[in-house]
Every structure is written in structure tokens, then in C-alpha cells.
Write a protein that holds these residues in place. Structure first.
Motif, PDB file in Angstrom:
ATOM      1  N   GLN A  18      14.350  21.296  57.700  1.00  0.00           N
ATOM      2  CA  GLN A  18      15.216  21.144  56.887  1.00  0.00           C
ATOM      3  C   GLN A  18      15.665  22.495  56.309  1.00  0.00           C
ATOM      4  O   GLN A  18      17.183  22.592  56.555  1.00  0.00           O
ATOM      5  N   GLU A  19      14.940  23.209  56.020  1.00  0.00           N
ATOM      6  CA  GLU A  19      15.640  24.806  55.395  1.00  0.00           C
ATOM      7  C   GLU A  19      16.186  25.320  56.414  1.00  0.00           C
ATOM      8  O   GLU A  19      17.628  25.669  56.218  1.00  0.00           O
ATOM      9  N   GLY A  22      19.623  23.847  57.518  1.00  0.00           N
ATOM     10  CA  GLY A  22      20.526  24.288  56.525  1.00  0.00           C
ATOM     11  C   GLY A  22      21.190  25.540  56.506  1.00  0.00           C
ATOM     12  O   GLY A  22      22.352  25.832  56.514  1.00  0.00           O
ATOM     13  N   SER A  27      24.458  25.369  54.700  1.00  0.00           N
ATOM     14  CA  SER A  27      24.285  24.461  53.684  1.00  0.00           C
ATOM     15  C   SER A  27      23.321  24.842  52.869  1.00  0.00           C
ATOM     16  O   SER A  27      22.174  24.735  53.132  1.00  0.00           O
ATOM     17  N   ASP A  28      23.722  25.603  51.831  1.00  0.00           N
ATOM     18  CA  ASP A  28      22.657  25.799  50.732  1.00  0.00           C
ATOM     19  C   ASP A  28      21.947  24.690  50.070  1.00  0.00           C
ATOM     20  O   ASP A  28      20.786  24.782  49.714  1.00  0.00           O
ATOM     21  N   LYS A  29      22.661  23.611  50.013  1.00  0.00           N
ATOM     22  CA  LYS A  29      21.981  22.312  49.464  1.00  0.00           C
ATOM     23  C   LYS A  29      21.048  21.852  50.434  1.00  0.00           C
ATOM     24  O   LYS A  29      19.854  21.531  49.725  1.00  0.00           O
ATOM     25  N   GLN A  30      21.024  22.056  51.804  1.00  0.00           N
ATOM     26  CA  GLN A  30      20.160  21.415  52.345  1.00  0.00           C
ATOM     27  C   GLN A  30      18.810  22.650  52.391  1.00  0.00           C
ATOM     28  O   GLN A  30      17.732  22.088  52.466  1.00  0.00           O
ATOM     29  N   GLN A  31      19.094  23.900  52.277  1.00  0.00           N
ATOM     30  CA  GLN A  31      18.266  24.622  52.216  1.00  0.00           C
ATOM     31  C   GLN A  31      17.268  24.504  51.106  1.00  0.00           C
ATOM     32  O   GLN A  31      16.040  24.729  51.104  1.00  0.00           O
ATOM     33  N   ALA A  32      18.159  24.448  49.975  1.00  0.00           N
ATOM     34  CA  ALA A  32      17.296  24.073  48.567  1.00  0.00           C
ATOM     35  C   ALA A  32      16.398  22.903  48.928  1.00  0.00           C
ATOM     36  O   ALA A  32      15.037  22.923  48.399  1.00  0.00           O
ATOM     37  N   LYS A  33      17.067  21.864  49.351  1.00  0.00           N
ATOM     38  CA  LYS A  33      16.163  20.688  49.792  1.00  0.00           C
ATOM     39  C   LYS A  33      14.816  20.723  50.431  1.00  0.00           C
ATOM     40  O   LYS A  33      13.788  20.386  50.072  1.00  0.00           O
TER      41      LYS A  33
END
Length: 59
Positions: A18-19, A22, A27-33
Motif C-alpha cells: 500500500q505504501e 501510494g 498519494s501521501d494519504k495511501q503512503q501513510a495508511k
């Protein structure tokens, strides 16, 4: 290996995927998730390690 170790490892791997996804799409949001999933997976894996150690010590 116990259930916690297996599920934790799978969640960690999923978080890494997922990171990276991202990063690819920006996508910073997907990296964070993905990073959060990795932390959660590693924590669950450590819980499993602890359970195994206790089980081995009592047998």
C-alpha cells in the motif's frame, strides 16, 4: 508459528504494498495508511512472538 505471527506478517506486507502504491500514484494519504498498517502488523507479529515464547517456556 501462531495466528498472530502469520496475520501480523501479512498485514505488514500489505502495508508495504500500500505504501509503494501510494508512492507510485503520488498519494501521501495511501503512503501513510500503508505505514500505519506496517506498524500494526509488526506489533501483532511481536505479540505472536511473545505468545510463542510463553508457550515454549511453559512446556
Amino acid at each position: 508459528m501462531n495466528k498472530d505471527q502469520v496475520e501480523g506478517k501479512l498485514q505488514d506486507i500489505g502495508g508495504k504494498i500500500q505504501e509503494e502504491a501510494g508512492k507510485v500514484v503520488g498519494s501521501d494519504k495511501q503512503q501513510a495508511k500503508g505505514l500505519a498498517n506496517q506498524v500494526e502488523g509488526k506489533t501483532q507479529e511481536k505479540v505472536g512472538d511473545l505468545k510463542e515464547a510463553i508457550k515454549d517456556a511453559t512446556n
